[in-house]
Design a protein around this motif. Structure first.
Motif, PDB file in Angstrom:
ATOM      1  N   PHE A  90       0.961  -0.865  -0.032  1.00  0.00           N
ATOM      2  CA  PHE A  90      -0.136  -0.023  -0.065  1.00  0.00           C
ATOM      3  C   PHE A  90       0.875   1.226  -0.057  1.00  0.00           C
ATOM      4  O   PHE A  90       0.514   2.187  -0.756  1.00  0.00           O
ATOM      5  N   CYS A  91       2.041   1.503   0.884  1.00  0.00           N
ATOM      6  CA  CYS A  91       2.731   2.620   1.134  1.00  0.00           C
ATOM      7  C   CYS A  91       3.514   2.763  -0.460  1.00  0.00           C
ATOM      8  O   CYS A  91       3.837   3.867  -0.736  1.00  0.00           O
ATOM      9  N   LEU A  94       1.204   4.238  -2.987  1.00  0.00           N
ATOM     10  CA  LEU A  94       0.656   5.336  -2.642  1.00  0.00           C
ATOM     11  C   LEU A  94       1.777   6.456  -2.930  1.00  0.00           C
ATOM     12  O   LEU A  94       1.420   7.464  -3.242  1.00  0.00           O
ATOM     13  N   SER A  96       3.480   6.348  -5.571  1.00  0.00           N
ATOM     14  CA  SER A  96       3.529   6.893  -7.060  1.00  0.00           C
ATOM     15  C   SER A  96       2.296   7.754  -7.296  1.00  0.00           C
ATOM     16  O   SER A  96       2.204   8.102  -8.506  1.00  0.00           O
ATOM     17  N   CYS A  97       1.655   8.114  -6.113  1.00  0.00           N
ATOM     18  CA  CYS A  97       0.552   9.114  -6.347  1.00  0.00           C
ATOM     19  C   CYS A  97       0.459  10.614  -5.765  1.00  0.00           C
ATOM     20  O   CYS A  97      -0.360  11.125  -5.778  1.00  0.00           O
ATOM     21  N   ILE A  98       1.497  10.622  -4.863  1.00  0.00           N
ATOM     22  CA  ILE A  98       1.577  11.768  -4.323  1.00  0.00           C
ATOM     23  C   ILE A  98       2.581  12.766  -4.777  1.00  0.00           C
ATOM     24  O   ILE A  98       3.591  12.131  -5.005  1.00  0.00           O
ATOM     25  N   LEU A 103       3.349  14.457   2.791  1.00  0.00           N
ATOM     26  CA  LEU A 103       2.576  13.469   2.760  1.00  0.00           C
ATOM     27  C   LEU A 103       3.613  12.185   2.246  1.00  0.00           C
ATOM     28  O   LEU A 103       3.618  11.169   2.945  1.00  0.00           O
ATOM     29  N   VAL A 107       3.998   8.936   4.597  1.00  0.00           N
ATOM     30  CA  VAL A 107       4.014   7.630   3.961  1.00  0.00           C
ATOM     31  C   VAL A 107       5.371   6.752   4.465  1.00  0.00           C
ATOM     32  O   VAL A 107       5.181   5.725   4.676  1.00  0.00           O
ATOM     33  N   LYS A 165       7.417   8.355 -10.012  1.00  0.00           N
ATOM     34  CA  LYS A 165       6.309   7.836  -9.362  1.00  0.00           C
ATOM     35  C   LYS A 165       6.156   6.344 -10.320  1.00  0.00           C
ATOM     36  O   LYS A 165       5.457   5.607  -9.603  1.00  0.00           O
ATOM     37  N   TRP A 168       8.380   3.785  -8.165  1.00  0.00           N
ATOM     38  CA  TRP A 168       7.438   3.348  -7.088  1.00  0.00           C
ATOM     39  C   TRP A 168       6.147   2.675  -7.448  1.00  0.00           C
ATOM     40  O   TRP A 168       6.057   1.409  -6.636  1.00  0.00           O
TER      41      TRP A 168
END
Length: 381
Positions: A90-91, A94, A96-98, A103, A107, A165, A168
């Motif tokens: 999950f981390c 995530l 790759s999206c922020i 944040l 993470v 991104k 990740w």
């Protein structure tokens, strides 16, 4: 196939499943950041100060996770391994999206929690629940496998000019695939009721827990500066050298080292194995200062990689033996003090770098910590 061969294959599959949990939680979820953050710096997503904060947050999360898991029982280690794996995936996805620095740091802190869960859960599951103490080298080799595999994946796609991104995302998807394999193996394993052989013939003396804790805390501080900043050190000193490949050497050195140090431990005992391991690690840490050349960085990556998981392979089974006598979770406590050392390392590096604009003083401090640990192991183990 004979019953003995079936049991041997089953034990090997059990150890490989636990090693994959380590590869995901530690190699991908924790140390892959070391190879990715130079790309994030180049892309303007973070700077060196942000990278240090993210690293410190990760190590703080590792400490927090160890504190949460300090009461974990061997019977809970199966669930803990699953939580660690899915949380790490999950981390990674995530990240790759922020874009926001706050944040990213948060993470990375959360990923540290899951890394600690992976270390403690997989160790308890294999060494205590499955009673496969002799498989410790396979278990801890998983960390080196994760480092090497993630680094080589990053080297491959870097030539395709992928954005960080996408790096990740690739790490997250790869971890998910490995996690499914690992959880399938965990679910098929049957708890053992008979303990397998342990190191005893040349190592009858059980070290005192306090000495082991201090040594492990110093070891956590001693290796972490190299483990955090090695690609950046290489890129700044030798821009024509592929920093990710150096990081892959670090991981590749860790894989066979677990078996090597386990054999040294079995043959010569804890004192000889641990003091030799820490002394060699200290030399590897300081090599970039003594020999700031391609050879120096290559040897540093290999020697630190070939010793830092060796320390874990030596210490953790010993800690588990002590814990059985004291009826406590010494593995979790050791992970806590290791985490403290790892938090202090990047913080000190950041402070010294702002003064001297070089990592040499940080590497010297790390080398000193490892030499102190070596002296304690010679005196008190």
């Amino acid at each position: 196939m004979t019953e003995l061969a079936k049991n041997s294959n089953s034990a090997l599959q059990t150890a490989i499943s636990a090693a994959l949990i380590m590869a995901i939680g530690m190699g991908f979820g924790r140390f892959a950041f070391t190879a990715v953050y130079p790309h994030m710096i180049d892309e303007g997503i973070i700077n060196l100060q942000h990278a240090s904060l993210a690293a410190s947050a990760n190590y703080a999360g590792y400490l927090l996770g160890a504190l949460f898991a300090i009461k974990m029982k061997p019977q809970q280690s199966y669930l803990g391994s699953i939580v660690a794996t899915m949380g790490t995936v999950f981390c990674l996805i995530l990240l790759s999206c922020i874009n926001r620095i706050g944040l990213i740091i948060m993470v990375r802190g959360l990923a540290g929690v899951f890394s600690a869960f992976a270390m403690i859960s997989a160790s308890l599951w294999l060494l205590e629940q499955q009673k496969q103490t002799h498989q410790a080298p396979i278990l801890y080799a998983g960390v080196g496998l994760g480092i090497a595999l993630s680094a080589e994946l990053l080297v491959f796609v870097t030539h395709l000019s992928w954005h960080s991104k996408l790096l990740w995302l690739l790490l997250g998807i790869s971890s998910l695939i490995l996690g499914c394999i690992a959880m399938f193996g965990l679910s098929r394993a049957q708890p053992n009721t008979v303990a397998t052989h342990e190191i005893s013939s040349t190592n009858r003396k059980v070290p005192h827990a306090y000495a082991l804790i201090v040594i492990y805390a110093l070891a956590g501080f001693g290796y972490i500066i190299t483990a955090t900043y090695l690609p950046l050190l290489v890129r700044n000193a030798l821009p024509n050298l592929d920093a990710a490949q150096i990081w892959a050497i670090f991981g590749l050195g860790a894989i066979p080292s677990c078996f090597f140090w386990h054999r040294i431990h079995s043959s010569f005992g804890t004192q000889v194995a641990l003091s030799s391991n820490l002394g060699l690690q200290a030399f590897g840490v300081v090599l970039p200062v003594l020999l700031p050349t391609t050879l120096g960085y290559l040897l540093s990556a290999f020697l630190v990689g070939a010793t830092f998981m060796g320390t874990v392979t030596i210490v953790m089974p010993v800690a588990q033996r002590i814990a059985r006598q004291a009826q406590n979770n010494l593995i979790a406590l050791m992970t806590v003090v290791y985490g403290l050392g790892q938090i202090i390392g990047p913080m000190l590096s950041n402070a010294l770098f702002s003064i001297h604009h070089t990592f040499n003083s940080s590497l010297l401090a790390a080398c000193s910590a490892l030499f102190i640990a070596t002296a304690i192991s010679l005196k008190a183990i």
